[in-house]
Design a protein around this motif. Structure first.
Motif, PDB file in Angstrom:
ATOM      1  N   SER A 128       0.820  -1.217   0.000  1.00  0.00           N
ATOM      2  CA  SER A 128       0.000   0.000   0.000  1.00  0.00           C
ATOM      3  C   SER A 128       0.852   1.265   0.000  1.00  0.00           C
ATOM      4  CB  SER A 128      -0.933   0.003   1.214  1.00  0.00           C
ATOM      5  OG  SER A 128      -0.218   0.256   2.408  1.00  0.00           O
ATOM      6  N   LEU A 129       2.094   1.144   0.475  1.00  0.00           N
ATOM      7  CA  LEU A 129       3.010   2.285   0.498  1.00  0.00           C
ATOM      8  C   LEU A 129       3.989   2.271  -0.669  1.00  0.00           C
ATOM      9  CD1 LEU A 129       3.880   2.450   4.312  1.00  0.00           C
ATOM     10  CD2 LEU A 129       2.045   3.609   3.078  1.00  0.00           C
ATOM     11  N   GLY A 130       3.819   1.311  -1.566  1.00  0.00           N
ATOM     12  CA  GLY A 130       4.683   1.244  -2.743  1.00  0.00           C
ATOM     13  C   GLY A 130       6.064   0.701  -2.473  1.00  0.00           C
ATOM     14  N   ILE A 131       6.228  -0.085  -1.388  1.00  0.00           N
ATOM     15  CA  ILE A 131       7.549  -0.639  -1.053  1.00  0.00           C
ATOM     16  C   ILE A 131       7.499  -2.159  -0.954  1.00  0.00           C
ATOM     17  CG2 ILE A 131       8.446   1.425   0.079  1.00  0.00           C
ATOM     18  CD1 ILE A 131       7.706   0.103   2.779  1.00  0.00           C
ATOM     19  N   ARG A 168      10.360   4.289   5.538  1.00  0.00           N
ATOM     20  CA  ARG A 168       9.056   3.893   5.000  1.00  0.00           C
ATOM     21  C   ARG A 168       8.685   2.479   5.455  1.00  0.00           C
ATOM     22  NH1 ARG A 168      10.260   4.960  -1.057  1.00  0.00           N
ATOM     23  NH2 ARG A 168       8.075   4.443  -1.484  1.00  0.00           N
ATOM     24  N   VAL A 169       9.678   1.630   5.685  1.00  0.00           N
ATOM     25  CA  VAL A 169       9.405   0.312   6.275  1.00  0.00           C
ATOM     26  C   VAL A 169       8.827   0.494   7.677  1.00  0.00           C
ATOM     27  CG1 VAL A 169      10.489  -1.788   7.190  1.00  0.00           C
ATOM     28  CG2 VAL A 169      11.088  -0.962   4.895  1.00  0.00           C
ATOM     29  N   LEU A 170       9.345   1.458   8.429  1.00  0.00           N
ATOM     30  CA  LEU A 170       8.821   1.718   9.769  1.00  0.00           C
ATOM     31  C   LEU A 170       7.399   2.268   9.710  1.00  0.00           C
ATOM     32  CD1 LEU A 170      11.946   3.246  11.553  1.00  0.00           C
ATOM     33  CD2 LEU A 170      10.947   0.977  11.905  1.00  0.00           C
ATOM     34  N   HIS A 173       9.392  11.311   0.049  1.00  0.00           N
ATOM     35  CA  HIS A 173       8.583  10.088   0.137  1.00  0.00           C
ATOM     36  C   HIS A 173       7.851   9.993   1.472  1.00  0.00           C
ATOM     37  CE1 HIS A 173       9.549   8.245  -3.653  1.00  0.00           C
ATOM     38  NE2 HIS A 173      10.850   8.416  -3.457  1.00  0.00           N
ATOM     39  N   VAL A 174       8.491  10.398   2.567  1.00  0.00           N
ATOM     40  CA  VAL A 174       7.819  10.346   3.867  1.00  0.00           C
ATOM     41  C   VAL A 174       6.645  11.317   3.897  1.00  0.00           C
ATOM     42  CG1 VAL A 174       8.065  10.898   6.319  1.00  0.00           C
ATOM     43  CG2 VAL A 174       9.770   9.469   5.188  1.00  0.00           C
TER      44      VAL A 174
END
Length: 272
Positions: A143-146, A164-166, A194-195
């Motif tokens: 959902s976050l593109g990662i 972004r993993v966090l 990105h954040v």
């Protein structure tokens, strides 16, 4: 306290209420909040200098910090004066730049995200995470593109990727409110982009955002309410349009500052 127009009052039970909430450390008061309320679904940003009490403010909400005892409970979360840690975890997801410093072992990024289901940075040894847990983690990352980072060693990721993993870790148990405690600290411009874009995405999905920061640049357009904290007290609270001014920011940080605006984005510049 500086004056600014405040949001309209609501008769609904606030998400967070603080009344006569005092925190002491080594015999010294580090935070004292007379009265404060945050409505259900409302987003806000906490701004203030280092050591002003911003993070302590948030830790009152997460129950990592306990205020001095009062006959009337000084902290209520969704009207509950004594929420359990499990109840706090269910409604709050927390992202902090300091979490990244605590990751000191090699493990797949997806394991960090799964750890969010158990309040850990990774899957605890005594826990047997199942397929459903990993499926939730993979959905949060996607959902976050990662999603492509799932099997990468978290210690080989860039600082921005790891941050972004966090965020995915905070999102994995589907909380209604996400707390970002100085989320852009240590990031390069790409990581910051990105954040901040991720915060906007989550706000647009209907999640409330509580942002702790030093910088107006971090305040996404979806956040309308600001709370200024200085010397352990609320210095000002009100609408973003009213508080993000040269006079207010200069008074908050005790140095001459200019507020620059371009569209719905704000930035600080020295007035020297």
């Amino acid at each position: 306290m500086l004056e600014a127009s405040a949001p309209h009052a609501s008769t609904a039970v606030p998400f967070l209420q603080l009344h006569d909430a005092v925190v002491k450390r080594a015999g010294r008061v580090i935070l004292s909040i007379e009265d404060f309320a945050l409505a259900e679904g409302e987003s806000m940003a906490l701004l203030g200098p280092n050591g002003s009490g911003k993070s302590t403010f948030v830790r009152l909400m997460t129950r990592e910090v306990v205020p001095l005892h009062r006959d009337v409970p000084p902290v209520r979360l969704q009207g509950n004066p004594r929420p359990t840690l499990e109840e706090v975890k269910c409604c709050l997801g927390v992202v902090s730049s300091t979490m990244q410093d605590q990751i000191a072992v090699h493990l797949p990024a997806v394991d960090v995200v799964v750890g969010g289901l158990f309040g850990a940075l990774g899957v605890p040894r005594h826990v047997q995470a199942g397929e459903a847990d990993y499926a939730r983690a993979l959905r949060a990352m996607a959902s976050l593109g990662i999603g492509d980072l799932a099997q990468r060693d978290v210690m080989t990721l860039s600082t921005g990727q790891a941050r972004r993993v966090l965020i995915a870790r905070a999102l994995v148990h589907d909380p209604r409110v996400l707390v970002f405690d100085e989320p852009c600290t240590g990031l390069d411009p790409q990581g910051m982009f990105h954040v901040r874009r991720t915060m906007r995405q989550l706000a647009r999905e209907g999640r409330a955002i509580i942002l702790v920061t030093h910088y107006p640049e971090d305040i996404i357009p979806e956040i309308e309410r600001l709370v200024f904290v200085k010397s352990g007290r609320i210095f000002a609270t009100g609408k973003k349009e009213d508080l993000l001014t040269d006079a207010h920011l200069s008074a908050l940080f005790d140095v001459p500052l200019r507020v620059l605006r371009q569209g719905d984005a704000f930035a600080l510049a020295s007035a020297c």
